[in-house]
Scaffold this motif. Structure first.
Motif, PDB file in Angstrom:
ATOM      1  N   ASN A 584     -48.493 106.918 -24.186  1.00 22.15           N
ATOM      2  CA  ASN A 584     -47.393 106.353 -23.386  1.00 22.15           C
ATOM      3  C   ASN A 584     -47.912 105.261 -22.470  1.00 22.15           C
ATOM      4  O   ASN A 584     -47.298 104.208 -22.312  1.00 22.15           O
ATOM      5  N   ASP A 619     -51.864 104.304 -15.707  1.00 19.36           N
ATOM      6  CA  ASP A 619     -51.812 103.005 -16.401  1.00 19.36           C
ATOM      7  C   ASP A 619     -51.412 101.920 -15.412  1.00 19.36           C
ATOM      8  O   ASP A 619     -51.085 102.200 -14.266  1.00 19.36           O
ATOM      9  N   THR A 638     -35.589 108.305 -25.200  1.00 28.69           N
ATOM     10  CA  THR A 638     -36.632 107.291 -25.364  1.00 28.69           C
ATOM     11  C   THR A 638     -36.045 105.910 -25.081  1.00 28.69           C
ATOM     12  O   THR A 638     -34.837 105.702 -25.202  1.00 28.69           O
ATOM     13  N   THR A 639     -36.920 104.982 -24.664  1.00 27.22           N
ATOM     14  CA  THR A 639     -36.467 103.594 -24.472  1.00 27.22           C
ATOM     15  C   THR A 639     -37.091 102.704 -25.544  1.00 27.22           C
ATOM     16  O   THR A 639     -36.848 101.517 -25.589  1.00 27.22           O
ATOM     17  N   ARG A 640     -37.932 103.342 -26.383  1.00 28.73           N
ATOM     18  CA  ARG A 640     -38.633 102.549 -27.397  1.00 28.73           C
ATOM     19  C   ARG A 640     -37.930 102.689 -28.732  1.00 28.73           C
ATOM     20  O   ARG A 640     -37.460 103.782 -29.090  1.00 28.73           O
ATOM     21  N   GLY A 645     -38.901 110.233 -28.443  1.00 33.87           N
ATOM     22  CA  GLY A 645     -38.463 110.834 -27.174  1.00 33.87           C
ATOM     23  C   GLY A 645     -38.855 112.293 -27.045  1.00 33.87           C
ATOM     24  O   GLY A 645     -38.244 113.052 -26.301  1.00 33.87           O
ATOM     25  N   LEU A 646     -39.899 112.713 -27.779  1.00 34.73           N
ATOM     26  CA  LEU A 646     -40.303 114.125 -27.718  1.00 34.73           C
ATOM     27  C   LEU A 646     -41.580 114.333 -26.922  1.00 34.73           C
ATOM     28  O   LEU A 646     -41.875 115.429 -26.471  1.00 34.73           O
ATOM     29  N   LEU A 648     -42.971 113.609 -23.876  1.00 36.60           N
ATOM     30  CA  LEU A 648     -43.080 114.171 -22.525  1.00 36.60           C
ATOM     31  C   LEU A 648     -42.511 115.587 -22.444  1.00 36.60           C
ATOM     32  O   LEU A 648     -43.065 116.437 -21.745  1.00 36.60           O
TER      33      LEU A 648
END
Ligand SMILES: Nc1ncnc2c1ncn2[C@@H]1O[C@H](COP(=O)(O)OP(=O)(O)OP(=O)(O)O)[C@@H](O)[C@H]1O
Ligand SMILES: [Mg+2]
Length: 701
Positions: A584, A619, A638-640, A645-646, A648
């Motif tokens: 991430n 980061d 998710t934003t990607r 979106g799993l 975290l």
């Protein structure tokens, strides 16, 4: 102990509401009838007692009158005989006078005696010595009417006769009621005169009264019209209970009246009556007390019935199994839920030991456990804890149950057995198993997704060693061909070949390491916890992290103290957490916002507590906006474009399963261009006192 009710079938309860009202009406009616009966009986008793008293008083008056009359008759008879005795041998007047005086001394009823000739002229007279001469105030000559009348009649009938009574005034305004007795005298068959004796009526009556004990009555002699002549007795008559008797005398008759001093029986002073009334009141009091007691009892009965109905309804509606056992372990009670759970009827369970729901193969074990538990079951800690075991249904199916036991005390507080709450936990166990399987599937999916995404990177990375291996191999083949043509250079060629083969081996090993780390990660392993040092965990994921970092030109910075702290973890899972967080972070820095020279991913490890080790992944990315932060751990958020979106949500599950906590925050809150993000999580350290064993209970991270 009285075994509790064991019936599990509930009787119909609808008509019960109406019944008590009807029964109450009947009960009131009965009570009313009882009280009325009592009142009637008591009134009758009082009435009867009174009339009995009255009858007794009247009877007594009658008896007294009869006795007095009889006595009076006897007295008069004796007086007559005494008088006759004076004339028996026809004495000369002087002698008669002497005898008469003697007689007057002996017999008090005689007041005056006289001897008269045939023309009833006075010859000689004598007076009683006990009082003034009776004819002292008023001369005898003025009071001779009755005497003349009776003597005339006596001569006619030739028998002694009594005159009518008459009043003789005395000194001091007093007087005497007297009666004359006339005896006609004969001498050799020819009338020779009369003897007259005057008798005191009151003395006669008094003498008669004294002989019969009748102190509670007034006795009197009355005339036919009721006029009282004389009276005797200590008390005055009340005029309520009286009796009259006729006393027949020769030539006359007197009426004797006995009058009781006692009046009408009063309610209170009468002892018998007082007793009857007292007893009646006592009886009434008892009835009232009885009524109260009955009322109290009926209230208690109602309360008890309601409590019982409530208990039954409660037992029937419970979904939890209830079971009671006596001190010897025999079942004394089970509720319907328990019967439904094990599939046996209450009658099959009550009194059974061992119960039919114990699996046959475990009877010995259960019996031992029962003995142990019954011994220690009074320990409150044991009661709270409960224990899990296995029961068997009627069809032989085994199922897990949770049992909580508490001692059962009887009315006086003696230990009478045990009450157990039994929960069928098979459904719960099924759900737990299902959720565990789902969790595992989810994790496997996530791992596969990660690997899938890495596959391109992996192939790119493997390309390098493979290309190197291929070129070294080609070079080596060329060298071998040259050596075959020019054997003189063979020694040099062998040296070069050796070098080339070493390179090939190196590259092959590198490629193998990459593949191995992916393989190790993807491979599904048994979940097991072990004590492992933090640096080993980081080293295990580092090749894969580096692989990804290289693409975006990110530098990896590892800060781990030496010696590295140990953690008690499921290694694969924690490695996956590290991989996800680093990935991430790297992905966040791939965006253009982070200048190339600032792209640094820091991995830090620190022991924050004797029992806890903290990991940080930091980061220099753009940070996490508030709206994203709110949904960060939601699965499938998710934003990607290529993200699942799993990552975290998986990380948090893993960390929390270890007892630790995962959170995040800005790394450089001051920097506007690259605030960055730091994710921190804690993992348990093994107990230093027992290395190799799981950590004991401690305060949370
Ligand atoms: N270090 C980070 N910096 C900024 N945003 C982040 C960071 N880590 C996570 N996020 C945000 O949180 C979202 C959810 O992350 P998560 O790891 O759960 O899913 P993902 O990375 O999108 O997909 P994947 O399932 O492949 O990991 C990401 O899409 C991203 O927007
Ligand atoms: Mg992710």
């Amino acid at each position: 102990m009285n075994p509790p009710s064991v019936s599990t079938a509930s009787p119909p309860a609808e008509p019960q509401a109406e019944a008590p009202r009807g029964r109450r009406g009947v009960r009131w009616l009965l009570w009313g009838a009882l009280v009325a009966l009592l009142l009637v009986a008591q009134s009758l008793l009082v009435g009867l007692t009174l009339s009995y008293e009255e009858a007794r008083a009247q009877d007594r008056a009658d008896a007294v009158a009869a006795a007095a009359a009889g006595e009076l008759r006897r007295m008069v008879q004796r007086s007559l005989q005494s008088a006759q005795s004076l004339t028996w041998n026809d004495p000369p007047p002087t002698q008669w006078r002497y005898d008469a005086q003697e007689m007057l001394r002996q017999r008090h009823e005689f007041l005056h005696m006289e001897l008269r000739d045939t023309d009833r002229r006075l010859v000689v007279a004598a007076d009683t010595p006990f009082r003034q001469p009776v004819f002292g105030v008023m001369a005898r000559s003025e009071l001779e009417i009755e005497m003349h009348a009776v003597c005339a009649t006596a001569r006619r009938v030739a028998a002694p006769l009594f005159s009518r009574s008459y009043f003789v005034p005395q000194a001091g305004g007093l007087g005497l009621e007297v009666i004359d007795l006339c005896l006609p005298l004969d001498r050799s068959g020819q009338p020779s005169g009369y003897m007259v004796a005057t008798l005191s009526l009151s003395q006669l009556l008094e003498d008669a009264t004294n002989t019969i004990a009748a102190s509670d009555h007034e006795l009197s002699l009355v005339e036919a019209d009721g006029t009282r002549l004389v009276r005797a007795g200590l008390h005055r008559g009340a005029g309520v209970y009286f009796a009259t008797r006729l006393v027949d005398l020769p030539g006359n008759s007197l009426q004797l009246r006995a009058d009781a001093a006692q009046g009408r029986p009063g309610l209170i002073p009468n002892l018998t009556l007082a007793l009857v009334v007292g007893l009646s009141l006592l009886l009434l009091g008892l009835v009232v007390l009885l009524a109260r007691d009955v009322r109290r009892r009926s209230l208690a009965e109602t309360a008890l019935a309601e409590a019982l109905a409530f208990r039954r309804a409660m037992e029937d509606s419970l979904v939890t199994g209830l079971r009671a056992r006596d001190v010897r372990g025999r079942i004394t009670y089970v509720n319907p839920a328990f019967c439904a759970m094990v599939g046996f009827h209450a009658s099959e369970l009550i009194g059974s030991n061992p119960p039919p729901y114990w699996p046959p193969e475990r009877i010995d074990e259960y019996r031992q456990r029962q003995t142990d538990r019954l011994k220690f079951a009074r320990d409150p800690a044991l009661q709270r804890e409960g224990f899990e075991t296995q029961f068997m249904r009627r069809n032989g199916e085994r199922f897990p149950v949770m049992i909580y036991e508490a001692p059962l005390l009887d009315r006086v507080g003696h230990h009478a057995g045990w009450m157990s709450t039994v929960l069928d936990v098979s459904a719960q166990r099924r759900i737990e198993e299902l959720s565990r399987q789902q969790q595992e599937r989810l994790q496997a999916t996530a791992r596969l997704a990660t690997v899938g995404e890495m596959a391109s990177l992996l192939s790119h990375e493997l390309n390098q060693p493979l290309a190197a291996i291929a070129s070294y191999a080609t070079g080596s083949l060329n060298l071998v061909a040259e050596a075959e043509q020019e054997p003189a250079t063979a020694a040099e060629t062998v040296g070069m070949l050796h070098q080339a083969l070493e390179r090939i081996a190196e590259q092959a090993e590198r490629a193998g390491r990459v593949i191995k780390s992916v393989h190790a990660f993807v491979r599904r392993r048994e979940r097991s916890r072990e004590a492992i040092t933090a640096d080993l965990l980081i080293e295990a994921v580092l090749p894969l992290v580096r692989l990804q970092a290289r693409k975006s030109g990110t530098r990896i910075d590892v800060d781990c103290p030496s010696p590295a702290p140990r953690v008690w973890v499921d290694r694969t899972m924690v490695e996956q957490v590290l991989l996800n967080l680093t990935r991430n972070g790297i992905q966040a820095m791939e965006a253009e916002t982070t200048p190339l020279e600032q792209r640094v991913l820091s991995l830090r490890v620190a022991r924050v507590h004797q029992r806890w080790v903290r990991f940080e992944v930091e980061d220099r990315g753009p940070g996490i906006p508030a709206e994203v932060a709110a949904r960060l751990f939601t699965p499938f958020f998710t934003t990607r474009a290529e993200g699942m979106g799993l990552g975290l949500s998986l990380c948090r599950t893993v960390i929390e399963q270890h007892g630790g906590a995962l959170d995040f925050g800005p790394a450089n809150p001051g920097s506007a261009t690259a605030p960055g993000t730091v994710f921190r999580f804690t993992l348990p350290a093994p107990d230093p006192a027992r290395p190799g064993l799981p950590p004991g209970p401690d305060d949370p991270a």
